[in-house]
Write an enzyme that holds these catalytic residues in place. Structure first.
Site, PDB file in Angstrom:
ATOM      1  N   VAL A  48       0.180   3.009 -15.408  1.00  0.00           N
ATOM      2  CA  VAL A  48      -0.025   1.846 -16.287  1.00  0.00           C
ATOM      3  C   VAL A  48      -0.819   2.277 -17.518  1.00  0.00           C
ATOM      4  O   VAL A  48      -0.441   1.984 -18.662  1.00  0.00           O
ATOM      5  CB  VAL A  48      -0.771   0.704 -15.527  1.00  0.00           C
ATOM      6  CG1 VAL A  48      -1.228  -0.388 -16.488  1.00  0.00           C
ATOM      7  CG2 VAL A  48       0.116   0.125 -14.436  1.00  0.00           C
ATOM      8  N   ASP A  96       1.811  -2.645   3.949  1.00  0.00           N
ATOM      9  CA  ASP A  96       2.599  -3.472   4.882  1.00  0.00           C
ATOM     10  C   ASP A  96       4.104  -3.500   4.593  1.00  0.00           C
ATOM     11  O   ASP A  96       4.887  -3.855   5.470  1.00  0.00           O
ATOM     12  CB  ASP A  96       2.075  -4.917   4.870  1.00  0.00           C
ATOM     13  CG  ASP A  96       0.631  -5.018   5.321  1.00  0.00           C
ATOM     14  OD1 ASP A  96       0.174  -4.108   6.030  1.00  0.00           O
ATOM     15  OD2 ASP A  96      -0.046  -6.001   4.960  1.00  0.00           O
ATOM     16  N   VAL A 124      -7.448   3.796   9.429  1.00  0.00           N
ATOM     17  CA  VAL A 124      -7.028   5.169   9.112  1.00  0.00           C
ATOM     18  C   VAL A 124      -5.686   5.121   8.364  1.00  0.00           C
ATOM     19  O   VAL A 124      -5.390   5.980   7.525  1.00  0.00           O
ATOM     20  CB  VAL A 124      -6.952   6.015  10.406  1.00  0.00           C
ATOM     21  CG1 VAL A 124      -5.807   5.597  11.308  1.00  0.00           C
ATOM     22  CG2 VAL A 124      -6.841   7.496  10.103  1.00  0.00           C
TER      23      VAL A 124
HETATM   24  O1  F6P Z   1      -2.534  -5.808   4.033  1.00  0.00           O
HETATM   25  C1  F6P Z   1      -2.986  -4.564   4.422  1.00  0.00           C
HETATM   26  C2  F6P Z   1      -3.755  -4.654   5.723  1.00  0.00           C
HETATM   27  O2  F6P Z   1      -4.211  -3.362   6.064  1.00  0.00           O
HETATM   28  C3  F6P Z   1      -2.998  -5.284   6.877  1.00  0.00           C
HETATM   29  O3  F6P Z   1      -2.091  -4.397   7.491  1.00  0.00           O
HETATM   30  C4  F6P Z   1      -4.132  -5.706   7.779  1.00  0.00           C
HETATM   31  O4  F6P Z   1      -3.749  -6.804   8.580  1.00  0.00           O
HETATM   32  C5  F6P Z   1      -5.201  -6.126   6.792  1.00  0.00           C
HETATM   33  O5  F6P Z   1      -4.883  -5.488   5.557  1.00  0.00           O
HETATM   34  C6  F6P Z   1      -6.602  -5.770   7.195  1.00  0.00           C
HETATM   35  O6  F6P Z   1      -7.468  -6.293   6.230  1.00  0.00           O
HETATM   36  P1  F6P Z   1      -9.001  -5.916   6.101  1.00  0.00           P
HETATM   37  O7  F6P Z   1      -9.097  -4.528   5.559  1.00  0.00           O
HETATM   38  O8  F6P Z   1      -9.538  -6.918   5.157  1.00  0.00           O
HETATM   39  O9  F6P Z   1      -9.570  -5.982   7.473  1.00  0.00           O
END
Ligand code: F6P
Length: 323
Positions: free
Chosen positions: A23, A128, A254
């Site tokens: 960007v 995700d 991780v």
């Molecule tokens: O959206 C990415 C993610 O790692 C998901 O897979 C997981 O449910 C969530 O974020 C975990 O969020 P945090 O880091 O806020 O616990």
């Protein structure tokens, strides 16, 4: 457009830095000034703006995390918070935004555009891979490879001790991370939110496997599976099969770290350039993504309301390959 800003928001993902870099450098290439906003929407509200030049992003393409930091902002969910953010953007003369994040980020950007009309283009940055409008999201490939590496190691100990391992992977309410982990990791069962895998089916599969002289098993559980989290599922299965030697591993954060793979660096670079050029061509309120190798722009509303489906062929693959 003379000045734009870029920020990262929501869960970090490997490749976000490669996208920030793309960007910044494509804005400079097109003669546009570029600012970085630190700490996502929170930083926008507080006015954490930093002028970026080409050297601000030197030596970052290979780094995990995000040099701009990230946050999930509660204040931006309020009209007062968004008003403050708008005032900060005006104060800094920002005419367009590139938001790198997932569906929460785009939902916020969508509302912000409706209220204040600042053009914004999204870059899909989340491990995700749950965003409609792009085949893959930035960070997904790296996360899957990180998880697979761990599963390979778990398999060694599962095999040595003749155990059943329930391995929980991230993905929020999607099974996109779980599926390639199951196929690539040689798992016997995959449990994902998109497909119902009842506990009884897990028990049957294990018992049939033992009859066929299998001695170790890997079960991949997506964190959003409707049967619950891996420890609950393992406990229920254990209650039905007392002789089973089960262990649970939750891979957790991780999966969010580490140096991005080549695929993620490529994707992040292409989308970063596509986001800036989209803004300069008058696009707004859309996410830049790659579908069938083509750069496409999908309205934020579609990216957050439409569900990207997992190919049902993959469930059959797990069944066939674990026979
Ligand atoms: O959206 C990415 C993610 O790692 C998901 O897979 C997981 O449910 C969530 O974020 C975990 O969020 P945090 O880091 O806020 O616990």
């Amino acid at each position: 457009m003379k000045r734009i800003a870029v920020f990262t928001s929501g869960g970090d993902a490997p490749g976000m830095n490669a996208c920030i870099r793309a960007v910044v450098r494509s804005a400079i290439y097109h003669g546009v000034e570029v600012y970085g906003i630190r700490r996502g929407f929170n930083g926008m509200i507080k006015g954490e703006f930093i002028k970026m030049d080409s050297s601000s992003v030197s030596n970052t393409i290979q780094k995990g995390g995000t040099i701009l930091k990230s946050a999930r902002s509660k204040e931006f969910m309020t009209p007062e918070g968004r008003q403050k953010a708008f005032e900060q953007l005006q104060k800094h003369g920002i005419e367009g935004l590139v938001a790198i994040g997932g569906n929460g980020t785009f939902a916020g950007a969508n509302t912000f555009y409706q209220e204040h009309g600042i053009p914004c283009i999204g870059a899909p940055g989340t491990i995700d891979n749950d965003l409609y409008g792009t085949d893959f999201t930035i960070g997904y490939d790296t996360a899957v490879n990180t998880a697979l590496d761990a599963i390979d190691k778990i398999r060694d100990t599962a095999d040595s001790h003749e155990r059943v391992f329930f391995v929980e992977v991230m993905g929020r309410d999607s099974g996109y991370i779980a599926m390639p982990c199951a196929i690539g990791g040689g798992a016997e069962i995959v449990m994902i939110p998109e497909t119902h895998t009842p506990i009884d089916m897990v028990i049957d599969t294990l018992q049939n496997g033992w009859k066929r002289s299998k001695t170790s098993f890997i079960i991949i559980v997506a964190e959003g599976d409707e049967e619950g989290h891996a420890p609950d599922i393992a406990a229920k299965v254990q209650a039905s099969i007392p002789e089973m030697d089960a262990r649970v591993t939750i891979l957790g954060h991780v999966q969010r770290g580490g140096s991005p793979t080549a695929a993620d660096r490529m994707l992040a670079s292409e989308i970063g350039i596509g986001a800036v050029e989209g803004l300069l061509n008058g696009k707004k309120n859309v996410m830049a993504g790659i579908v069938n190798s083509k750069l496409v722009y999908t309205p934020f509303l579609d990216t957050i309301t439409k569900r990207k489906l997992i190919n049902p062929r993959y469930n059959r693959m797990v069944e066939i390959l674990s026979v």
